[in-house]
Every structure is written in C-alpha cells, then in structure tokens.
Design a protein around this motif. Structure first.
Motif, PDB file in Angstrom:
ATOM      1  N   HIS A  17       4.399  -5.493  -3.326  1.00 55.87           N
ATOM      2  CA  HIS A  17       5.462  -5.369  -2.314  1.00 55.87           C
ATOM      3  C   HIS A  17       6.371  -6.593  -2.304  1.00 55.87           C
ATOM      4  O   HIS A  17       7.531  -6.492  -1.959  1.00 55.87           O
TER       5      HIS A  17
ATOM      6  N   LEU B 209       0.507   1.181  -8.269  1.00 53.19           N
ATOM      7  CA  LEU B 209       1.846   0.961  -7.730  1.00 53.19           C
ATOM      8  C   LEU B 209       2.710   0.319  -8.807  1.00 53.19           C
ATOM      9  O   LEU B 209       2.189  -0.394  -9.668  1.00 53.19           O
TER      10      LEU B 209
ATOM     11  N   ASN C 100       6.024   5.672  -9.350  1.00 48.92           N
ATOM     12  CA  ASN C 100       5.248   5.267 -10.525  1.00 48.92           C
ATOM     13  C   ASN C 100       5.802   5.892 -11.799  1.00 48.92           C
ATOM     14  O   ASN C 100       5.905   5.227 -12.833  1.00 48.92           O
TER      15      ASN C 100
ATOM     16  N   CYS D 176      -1.284   7.751  -9.209  1.00 52.69           N
ATOM     17  CA  CYS D 176      -1.382   6.661 -10.179  1.00 52.69           C
ATOM     18  C   CYS D 176      -0.873   7.120 -11.541  1.00 52.69           C
ATOM     19  O   CYS D 176      -0.747   8.310 -11.805  1.00 52.69           O
TER      20      CYS D 176
ATOM     21  N   ILE E 219       4.962   8.022  -3.837  1.00 50.58           N
ATOM     22  CA  ILE E 219       4.430   6.978  -4.718  1.00 50.58           C
ATOM     23  C   ILE E 219       4.364   7.480  -6.152  1.00 50.58           C
ATOM     24  O   ILE E 219       4.670   6.754  -7.096  1.00 50.58           O
TER      25      ILE E 219
END
Length: 173
Positions: free
Chosen positions: A85, A81, A141, A61, A137
């Motif tokens: 999506h 995120l 980010n 994050c 991820i």
C-alpha cells in the motif's frame, strides 16, 4: 490406501540460493509418480527436477510460471497484491506476497540457476474476482502482471486471467 494417497518421503527444498519465502511443502504422489510442491501465497519455488510438479490454488492472487526450456529450470510464484500500500518493495520476509517483488525474486532466482532472460517462457494465471466486494483485487493483479511483463520486455506465451472462478494450477517446468 488408494494409489492417489501421498507417501511421506523426505524432500529437499529445490534450488534455494538462500532466498526467503521458498515453498517447502512437498509430498510424493504415487498416482502420478511425482513430487508435488505446494506454492502458497507469498511463496515461490525454482526447480530443475523433471519429477516435480508445482501446485497452487488461485482466487484473486496471480501466479507466474516461468521456465527456460534450454536449461530445463523453471519456477512458480504466488502473489497476493500488485504492490504494498505504501508503493514500496516491502523489505520484510513476506515481501514476495507483492507482485513487484515476487516477479523480481523469481526471475532473479531463475537467472542465478542458469536461465537466460531472452529464453524465458512465461505463463500467468489467476486474478479472478471470486468474491462479491467492491474491491476488484483480481483485476488489479491481472492488470499489474501484464503491465510488468510489457515494461520488462518479457513475452507471455499463455495466460488465463480474470473472470469470477478460482483456479488450481499444476505446472511442470
């Protein structure tokens, strides 16, 4: 009981302005003589109080810590995120878990509290790839937050992004 043990005291929710996903978990830390405000994933918090420290733990994050030194108002968000999506702004109550909405929400709440966009000091943290998966991820980010700040014409004064380690952030606006 040690000096680091938190004393339970009533707490208010900071500058809310009716927003959703405002962090409300606070405790008084006797060792530092400050209120610690926990900002969990998908939350944000804005304050003008000098005795409040915004705290979060980040893996993949990212948190943006933003303040206006002129007004003394600042805040933190914690998004999971870059965007939904579907690529939309995510109209549900948990939408601040997405970077695109979390950044807009935090900046708008700061401006409602009297901050000027021109005098915002922005620091960003997190975006680590802390697990062994093919999904990076944390990298997504990190790249998102830097692109967002550039596209919005906002200056980042400090950053600690990427890598493989988690981070614990204590931010005093």
């Amino acid at each position: 009981m040690s000096g680091a043990t938190a004393l339970l005291k009533p707490a208010d929710a900071g500058i809310d302005n009716g927003a959703n996903a405002v962090a409300t978990r606070k405790f008084f830390d006797a060792a530092s003589a400050c209120w610690m405000v926990k900002v969990f994933p998908g939350e944000f918090f804005v304050t003008s109080k000098t005795d409040e420290v915004l705290v979060t733990v980040l893996g993949s994050c990212v948190s943006a810590c933003i303040r206006d030194s002129r007004t003394g108002v600042g805040g933190m968000n914690h998004f999971m995120l870059p965007h939904s999506h579907a690529g939309k702004w995510a109209g549900d109550l948990q939408s601040t878990r997405f970077g695109n909405f979390a950044m807009e929400k935090l900046i708008n709440e700061l401006m409602k509290a009297g901050c000027s966009r021109d005098s915002l000091e922005i620091k960003v943290f997190g975006g680590g790839n802390v697990t062994d998966t093919s999904n990076a991820i944390g990298t997504e980010n990190s790249e998102f937050i830097l692109r967002y700040l550039e596209a919005e014409g906002l200056r980042c004064v400090a950053q600690d992004l990427g890598g493989q380690l988690p981070r614990r952030i204590h931010y005093t606006p």
